[in-house]
Design a protein around this motif. Structure first.
Motif, mmCIF file in Angstrom:
data_model
loop_
_atom_site.group_PDB
_atom_site.id
_atom_site.type_symbol
_atom_site.label_atom_id
_atom_site.label_comp_id
_atom_site.label_asym_id
_atom_site.label_seq_id
_atom_site.Cartn_x
_atom_site.Cartn_y
_atom_site.Cartn_z
ATOM 1 N N ALA A 1 -4.290 -6.114 9.735
ATOM 2 C CA ALA A 1 -4.478 -6.658 11.088
ATOM 3 C C ALA A 1 -4.409 -5.562 12.153
ATOM 4 N N ARG A 2 -4.833 -4.362 11.782
ATOM 5 C CA ARG A 2 -4.915 -3.264 12.737
ATOM 6 C C ARG A 2 -5.790 -2.163 12.144
ATOM 7 N N GLU A 3 -6.265 -1.280 12.996
ATOM 8 C CA GLU A 3 -7.143 -0.204 12.550
ATOM 9 C C GLU A 3 -6.299 0.937 11.984
ATOM 10 N N VAL A 4 -6.165 0.960 10.675
ATOM 11 C CA VAL A 4 -5.384 2.017 10.036
ATOM 12 C C VAL A 4 -6.264 2.976 9.236
ATOM 13 N N ALA A 5 -7.428 2.524 8.833
ATOM 14 C CA ALA A 5 -8.326 3.355 8.033
ATOM 15 C C ALA A 5 -9.621 3.588 8.798
ATOM 16 N N ILE A 6 -10.173 4.780 8.648
ATOM 17 C CA ILE A 6 -11.448 5.115 9.287
ATOM 18 C C ILE A 6 -12.577 4.441 8.522
ATOM 19 N N VAL A 7 -13.439 3.754 9.241
ATOM 20 C CA VAL A 7 -14.572 3.054 8.637
ATOM 21 C C VAL A 7 -15.860 3.653 9.182
ATOM 22 N N VAL B 1 -0.322 1.584 3.634
ATOM 23 C CA VAL B 1 -0.067 0.634 4.709
ATOM 24 C C VAL B 1 0.986 -0.354 4.230
ATOM 25 N N HIS B 2 2.046 -0.541 5.007
ATOM 26 C CA HIS B 2 3.112 -1.469 4.618
ATOM 27 C C HIS B 2 2.786 -2.878 5.103
ATOM 28 N N LEU B 3 2.935 -3.837 4.191
ATOM 29 C CA LEU B 3 2.657 -5.240 4.499
ATOM 30 C C LEU B 3 3.886 -6.093 4.216
ATOM 31 N N ASP B 4 3.954 -7.217 4.888
ATOM 32 C CA ASP B 4 4.968 -8.240 4.632
ATOM 33 C C ASP B 4 4.241 -9.437 4.045
ATOM 34 N N LEU B 5 4.393 -9.634 2.736
ATOM 35 C CA LEU B 5 3.713 -10.730 2.046
ATOM 36 C C LEU B 5 4.690 -11.894 1.880
ATOM 37 N N GLY B 6 4.803 -12.701 2.907
ATOM 38 C CA GLY B 6 5.690 -13.849 2.845
ATOM 39 C C GLY B 6 7.138 -13.481 2.636
ATOM 40 N N GLY B 7 7.580 -12.373 3.248
ATOM 41 C CA GLY B 7 8.957 -11.924 3.097
ATOM 42 C C GLY B 7 9.144 -10.882 2.022
ATOM 43 N N VAL B 8 8.123 -10.651 1.209
ATOM 44 C CA VAL B 8 8.186 -9.647 0.144
ATOM 45 C C VAL B 8 7.461 -8.390 0.612
ATOM 46 N N PRO B 9 8.104 -7.213 0.541
ATOM 47 C CA PRO B 9 7.441 -5.985 0.997
ATOM 48 C C PRO B 9 6.366 -5.545 0.016
ATOM 49 N N ALA C 1 -14.716 -8.898 5.768
ATOM 50 C CA ALA C 1 -13.805 -8.254 6.712
ATOM 51 C C ALA C 1 -14.364 -8.317 8.127
ATOM 52 N N ARG C 2 -15.684 -8.394 8.278
ATOM 53 C CA ARG C 2 -16.301 -8.390 9.606
ATOM 54 C C ARG C 2 -16.091 -9.711 10.321
ATOM 55 N N THR C 3 -16.268 -10.826 9.609
ATOM 56 C CA THR C 3 -16.122 -12.139 10.248
ATOM 57 C C THR C 3 -14.753 -12.773 10.008
ATOM 58 N N GLY C 4 -14.021 -12.274 9.007
ATOM 59 C CA GLY C 4 -12.725 -12.870 8.669
ATOM 60 C C GLY C 4 -12.817 -13.987 7.663
ATOM 61 N N ALA C 5 -14.010 -14.317 7.236
ATOM 62 C CA ALA C 5 -14.183 -15.408 6.275
ATOM 63 C C ALA C 5 -13.472 -15.076 4.965
ATOM 64 N N GLY C 6 -12.667 -16.005 4.473
ATOM 65 C CA GLY C 6 -11.980 -15.848 3.199
ATOM 66 C C GLY C 6 -10.703 -15.027 3.247
ATOM 67 N N LEU C 7 -10.407 -14.392 4.393
ATOM 68 C CA LEU C 7 -9.226 -13.528 4.461
ATOM 69 C C LEU C 7 -7.923 -14.319 4.383
ATOM 70 N N GLU C 8 -7.887 -15.489 5.025
ATOM 71 C CA GLU C 8 -6.666 -16.300 4.955
ATOM 72 C C GLU C 8 -6.387 -16.745 3.530
ATOM 73 N N ALA C 9 -7.448 -17.089 2.808
ATOM 74 C CA ALA C 9 -7.268 -17.486 1.407
ATOM 75 C C ALA C 9 -6.781 -16.301 0.580
ATOM 76 N N SER D 1 -12.491 -1.368 5.314
ATOM 77 C CA SER D 1 -12.598 -2.538 6.197
ATOM 78 C C SER D 1 -11.654 -3.641 5.736
ATOM 79 N N LEU D 2 -11.536 -3.804 4.409
ATOM 80 C CA LEU D 2 -10.622 -4.813 3.868
ATOM 81 C C LEU D 2 -9.177 -4.449 4.176
ATOM 82 N N VAL D 3 -8.832 -3.169 4.036
ATOM 83 C CA VAL D 3 -7.468 -2.718 4.328
ATOM 84 C C VAL D 3 -7.143 -2.981 5.794
ATOM 85 N N ASN D 4 -8.056 -2.649 6.698
ATOM 86 C CA ASN D 4 -7.833 -2.906 8.124
ATOM 87 C C ASN D 4 -7.650 -4.388 8.405
#
Length: 425
Positions: free
Chosen positions: A233-239, A252-260, A333-341, A226-229
């Motif tokens: 920001a998309r459904e990549v792992a089966i939960v 899963v490939h991420l862009d962390l502020g311009g850093v891969p 992961a369900r509500t999004g709380a703390g994810l931006e931080a 759930s955290l990975v998804n």
């Protein structure tokens, strides 16, 4: 003569068909059915026609690049067509009828190398530029596609050749003095140090090329997938609620502020009699131990490896305040709380591991190996009292730099480098 579709697969707004080789300008004139070819490097609207009966196939822009002032160093033509599958297929069929053949992967770039339009370091940078997904990858590849490493390697090689000349002059006057080795040892050591200084940037460049590795580990049903998804920001792992759902490592490939970065969803860590799940746990531990950062979700022992950030998930159920504090991330992961931080924390961590500034000079394992080899030969030359052996070590150092750019002995690596390119490049 070769041709290839250099733009995306149809359907598309525009399809770019590239032609290269002796005779492509004459072939393009036949496709235009008597219309005048545009002046070199000037895009002009023309009708593309079937050679056999003059039937109209499409109207598009035509550009002519006479060699050697072209990407490949050969005569080149670009046809900018409407990007429908039918149009592209019809024009490609006419190219075949005119004696052209489909290009192999990287063949345009290989011809550019063979015709002296770019060296191997530029070809590698161009490949990285085509594959760039983040700002850091783009900046690094673009800087080196301009020939930075080639120019530096050529300067080092010229300096080595001068030192070789000095050493061989020592041989001619060996009976007159016994101080020549001391005269050349200092410059040789300084040259070796300069190469090793450039090599220091290789680990950072490797992280930029392949991405920092972030492994998400923890016991089954801790909320890893759930955290990975949520981070992707998309459904990549089966939960599911079934323990042991994740059996293999999911990347899963991420862009962390311009850093891969590569985010790894791993199997739940637990003792199990299931042979398949045991293999999943083994792989999870192995990847976590090699990761740059481990996100340890839930309770349990953390695998040895890189840095660790504990993650307390499901704070919507526990009532804990979301955020990142004292080495622990509190999220839902369900509500999004703390994810931006958490994302902000990961971006700051990634930027700390890959500091911005002048892009790294050495970007591939091949380059690093050859520079390491050259530095080693130089250090051996500096320590060698025998002028004959010192001259040979300098020759080997220069040869390593020659293989770096492809000036000498490039055949064994050409296939591996150019096979990574797409068909139209």
């Amino acid at each position: 003569m070769i041709f290839a579709l250099s733009s995306g697969l149809p359907p598309s707004g525009v399809a770019v068909l590239r032609l290269s080789g002796a005779g492509v300008i004459r072939a393009a004139a036949q496709l235009l059915g008597g219309q005048a070819l545009p002046p070199p490097r000037t895009a002009m609207l023309r009708s593309i026609r079937r050679v056999a009966d003059g039937r109209l196939l499409d109207r598009g822009l035509v550009l002519v690049f006479p060699g050697p002032a072209s990407f490949t160093g050969e005569d080149m033509v670009e046809l900018h067509l409407h990007g429908s599958p039918a149009v592209v297929a019809a024009v490609q069929q006419e190219c075949l009828a005119l004696g052209l053949r489909p290009a192999e992967p990287g063949e345009f770039t290989r011809r550019a190398f063979e015709n002296g339009r770019l060296d191997l370091t530029q070809a590698e940078a161009l490949s990285d530029l085509l594959a760039a997904e983040t700002e850091a990858q783009r900046e690094q590849a673009l800087a080196n596609a301009g020939g930075r490493l080639r120019r530096q390697a050529e300067a080092w090689r010229e300096a080595i050749l001068a030192l070789r000349a000095e050493t061989e002059a020592d041989l001619d006057f060996a009976d007159e003095a016994d101080v020549a080795p001391a005269l050349t040892a200092g410059p040789i050591r300084r040259l070796a140090s300069a190469i090793r200084e450039a090599l220091a940037s290789a680990p950072v460049a490797e992280r930029v090329r392949h991405g920092l590795v972030v492994a998400v580990v923890g016991p089954p049903n801790a909320g890893k997938s759930s955290l990975v998804n949520a981070l992707a920001a998309r459904e990549v792992a089966i939960v599911t609620d079934v323990p042991g759902t994740t059996r293999d490592v999911l990347e899963v490939h991420l862009d962390l502020g311009g850093v891969p970065a590569v985010l790894l969803d791993t199997a739940g860590l637990r003792e199990t009699a299931d042979v398949v799940e045991q293999e999943g746990v083994r792989r999870a531990l192995a990847r976590a131990e090699a990761a740059d950062l481990v996100l340890a979700v839930g309770e349990g022992e953390v695998p040895a490896g890189g840095e660790v950030l504990r993650v307390v998930s499901k704070v919507d159920l526990s009532g804990e305040a979301p955020g990142v504090r004292e080495g622990v991330a509190y999220v839902s992961a369900r509500t999004g709380a703390g994810l931006e931080a958490l994302r902000a924390h990961l971006v700051a961590w990634a930027r700390g591991r890959v500091p911005r500034g002048e892009p790294a000079l050495v970007t591939t394992a091949r380059q690093a190996h050859l520079l390491e080899e050259a530095a080693g030969f130089l250090e051996a030359a500096a320590a060698e009292a025998d002028a004959v052996l010192r001259a040979e070590a300098l020759r080997l150092a220069a040869a390593s730099l020659g293989r770096l750019t492809g000036a000498i002995g490039a055949e064994e690596v050409l296939g591996a480098i150019f096979a990574r390119f797409c068909i139209g490049k």
